[in-house]
Design a protein around this motif. Structure first.
Motif, short mmCIF file in Angstrom:
data_model
loop_
_atom_site.label_atom_id
_atom_site.label_comp_id
_atom_site.label_asym_id
_atom_site.label_seq_id
_atom_site.Cartn_x
_atom_site.Cartn_y
_atom_site.Cartn_z
N LEU A 1 -5.95 1.15 -5.63
CA LEU A 1 -5.76 0.45 -4.36
C LEU A 1 -6.83 -0.62 -4.22
N ILE B 1 -1.41 -2.08 -3.86
CA ILE B 1 -1.48 -1.57 -5.23
C ILE B 1 -1.30 -2.75 -6.18
N GLY C 1 0.80 -1.22 0.00
CA GLY C 1 0.00 0.00 0.00
C GLY C 1 0.83 1.27 0.00
N ASP D 1 -7.78 -2.63 -1.37
CA ASP D 1 -7.76 -3.02 0.05
C ASP D 1 -9.09 -3.53 0.56
#
Length: 96
Positions: A71, A54, A26, A73
């Protein structure tokens, strides 16, 4: 360093350049290729992890002078847990 995308070489104008790399952790990093790869900045945009961080490539817009980083997540079962698209200044790493 586990990269989730190929690094980019960004032209900053005036002969200056920035090499930008994005990690599965990240974190996005900016290096100065003209100073032996010295780290100029690092910006955390997410938590990262096995299914996050990423991924899928980063991009650079020379017209807008922005690095774009996706991203990933999101956590399974938690639809509001994260992820998104971030724009960063290639000179400073600041989130725009």
């Amino acid at each position: 360093m586990a990269l989730g995308a190929a690094p980019l070489l960004c032209g900053l104008g005036g002969g200056r350049r920035r090499l930008v790399a994005a990690q599965k952790s990240g974190v996005v990093l900016g290096f100065d290729p003209d100073k032996n790869g010295q780290v100029v900045w690092q910006t955390r945009i997410g938590k990262g992890g096995p299914g996050g961080g990423i991924q899928w490539g980063i991009a650079y817009s020379p017209e807008a002078k922005l690095v774009i980083a996706p991203l990933a997540d999101a956590v399974r079962g938690e639809p509001t847990s994260g992820g998104g698209l971030f724009a960063l200044d290639p000179v400073t790493g600041r989130i725009m």
